[in-house]
Design a protein around this motif. Structure first.
Motif, PDB file in Angstrom:
ATOM      1  N   SER A   1       0.858  -1.179   0.000  1.00 42.44           N
ATOM      2  CA  SER A   1       0.000   0.000   0.000  1.00 42.44           C
ATOM      3  C   SER A   1       0.901   1.238   0.000  1.00 42.44           C
ATOM      4  O   SER A   1       2.119   1.130   0.198  1.00 42.44           O
ATOM      5  CB  SER A   1      -0.926   0.010   1.216  1.00 42.44           C
ATOM      6  N   ARG A   2       0.298   2.379  -0.226  1.00 45.29           N
ATOM      7  CA  ARG A   2       1.067   3.607  -0.236  1.00 45.29           C
ATOM      8  C   ARG A   2       0.234   4.750   0.313  1.00 45.29           C
ATOM      9  O   ARG A   2      -0.996   4.744   0.221  1.00 45.29           O
ATOM     10  CB  ARG A   2       1.567   3.936  -1.647  1.00 45.29           C
ATOM     11  N   ASP A   3       0.932   5.735   0.865  1.00 50.04           N
ATOM     12  CA  ASP A   3       0.318   6.959   1.343  1.00 50.04           C
ATOM     13  C   ASP A   3       1.073   8.098   0.673  1.00 50.04           C
ATOM     14  O   ASP A   3       2.176   8.467   1.099  1.00 50.04           O
ATOM     15  CB  ASP A   3       0.416   7.045   2.867  1.00 50.04           C
ATOM     16  N   ASN A   4       0.494   8.639  -0.379  1.00 47.52           N
ATOM     17  CA  ASN A   4       1.190   9.681  -1.137  1.00 47.52           C
ATOM     18  C   ASN A   4       1.330  10.986  -0.347  1.00 47.52           C
ATOM     19  O   ASN A   4       2.227  11.780  -0.624  1.00 47.52           O
ATOM     20  CB  ASN A   4       0.485   9.937  -2.458  1.00 47.52           C
ATOM     21  N   ALA A   5       0.470  11.182   0.625  1.00 48.89           N
ATOM     22  CA  ALA A   5       0.594  12.379   1.468  1.00 48.89           C
ATOM     23  C   ALA A   5       1.820  12.287   2.374  1.00 48.89           C
ATOM     24  O   ALA A   5       2.351  13.312   2.807  1.00 48.89           O
ATOM     25  CB  ALA A   5      -0.658  12.556   2.312  1.00 48.89           C
ATOM     26  N   LYS A   6       2.260  11.050   2.652  1.00 54.43           N
ATOM     27  CA  LYS A   6       3.422  10.840   3.512  1.00 54.43           C
ATOM     28  C   LYS A   6       4.649  10.365   2.730  1.00 54.43           C
ATOM     29  O   LYS A   6       5.681  10.055   3.329  1.00 54.43           O
ATOM     30  CB  LYS A   6       3.091   9.813   4.597  1.00 54.43           C
ATOM     31  N   ASP A   7       4.516  10.280   1.408  1.00 52.11           N
ATOM     32  CA  ASP A   7       5.633   9.824   0.570  1.00 52.11           C
ATOM     33  C   ASP A   7       6.185   8.493   1.054  1.00 52.11           C
ATOM     34  O   ASP A   7       7.404   8.285   1.115  1.00 52.11           O
ATOM     35  CB  ASP A   7       6.759  10.863   0.532  1.00 52.11           C
ATOM     36  N   THR A   8       5.292   7.582   1.372  1.00 49.69           N
ATOM     37  CA  THR A   8       5.695   6.319   1.963  1.00 49.69           C
ATOM     38  C   THR A   8       4.922   5.163   1.326  1.00 49.69           C
ATOM     39  O   THR A   8       3.722   5.273   1.072  1.00 49.69           O
ATOM     40  CB  THR A   8       5.465   6.322   3.486  1.00 49.69           C
ATOM     41  N   VAL A   9       5.634   4.070   1.110  1.00 51.26           N
ATOM     42  CA  VAL A   9       5.013   2.822   0.671  1.00 51.26           C
ATOM     43  C   VAL A   9       5.240   1.784   1.753  1.00 51.26           C
ATOM     44  O   VAL A   9       6.266   1.811   2.441  1.00 51.26           O
ATOM     45  CB  VAL A   9       5.583   2.373  -0.692  1.00 51.26           C
ATOM     46  N   TYR A  10       4.284   0.896   1.902  1.00 48.92           N
ATOM     47  CA  TYR A  10       4.319  -0.100   2.975  1.00 48.92           C
ATOM     48  C   TYR A  10       4.235  -1.507   2.395  1.00 48.92           C
ATOM     49  O   TYR A  10       3.692  -1.728   1.311  1.00 48.92           O
ATOM     50  CB  TYR A  10       3.146   0.109   3.932  1.00 48.92           C
ATOM     51  N   LEU A  11       4.745  -2.442   3.164  1.00 51.28           N
ATOM     52  CA  LEU A  11       4.558  -3.851   2.855  1.00 51.28           C
ATOM     53  C   LEU A  11       4.157  -4.540   4.150  1.00 51.28           C
ATOM     54  O   LEU A  11       4.991  -4.724   5.045  1.00 51.28           O
ATOM     55  CB  LEU A  11       5.818  -4.482   2.275  1.00 51.28           C
TER      56      LEU A  11
END
Length: 122
Positions: free
Chosen positions: A71-81
């Motif tokens: 998943s990703r949170d573009n507001a936080k410039d972060t991708v998760y696994l």
């Protein structure tokens, strides 16, 4: 130039869970496709999961399908696994990567993080 920094790796027992994060800086994160790859000792780097710039499309390796979620949170410039039901064979260094297109091919990604170790004990 995009910089990627992974975190969240560690030691976990089989059946446990971990969530990896990859924080991006120095570029336009929201326009980048993102991928997760892993490399175990003595093995080639292999595709784990990928997500399109919008998050609308995701792809998984058969070996992790149903257990891992990207998943990703573009507001936080972060991708998760998110990794659930971990197995000893998931033990590897996990890398995130950024590129123009969402793909399983590591050579298509332009930027790579330094990796984070995940160790799953039996």
């Amino acid at each position: 130039q995009v910089q990627l920094v992974e975190s969240g790796g560690g030691l976990v027992q089989a059946g446990g869970s971990l969530r990896l994060s990859c924080a991006a800086s120095g570029g336009t994160f929201s326009s980048q496709a993102m991928g997760w790859f892993r490399q175990a000792p003595g093995k080639e780097r292999e595709f784990v999961a990928a997500i399109s710039w919008s998050g609308g499309s995701t792809f998984y390796a058969d070996s992790v399908k149903g257990r891992f979620t990207i998943s990703r949170d573009n507001a936080k410039d972060t991708v998760y696994l998110q990794m659930n039901s971990l197995k000893p064979e998931d033990t590897a260094v996990y890398y995130c990567a950024a590129g123009v297109i969402v793909t399983r091919r590591p050579e298509e990604y332009d930027y790579w993080g330094q990796g984070t170790q995940v160790t799953v004990s039996s």
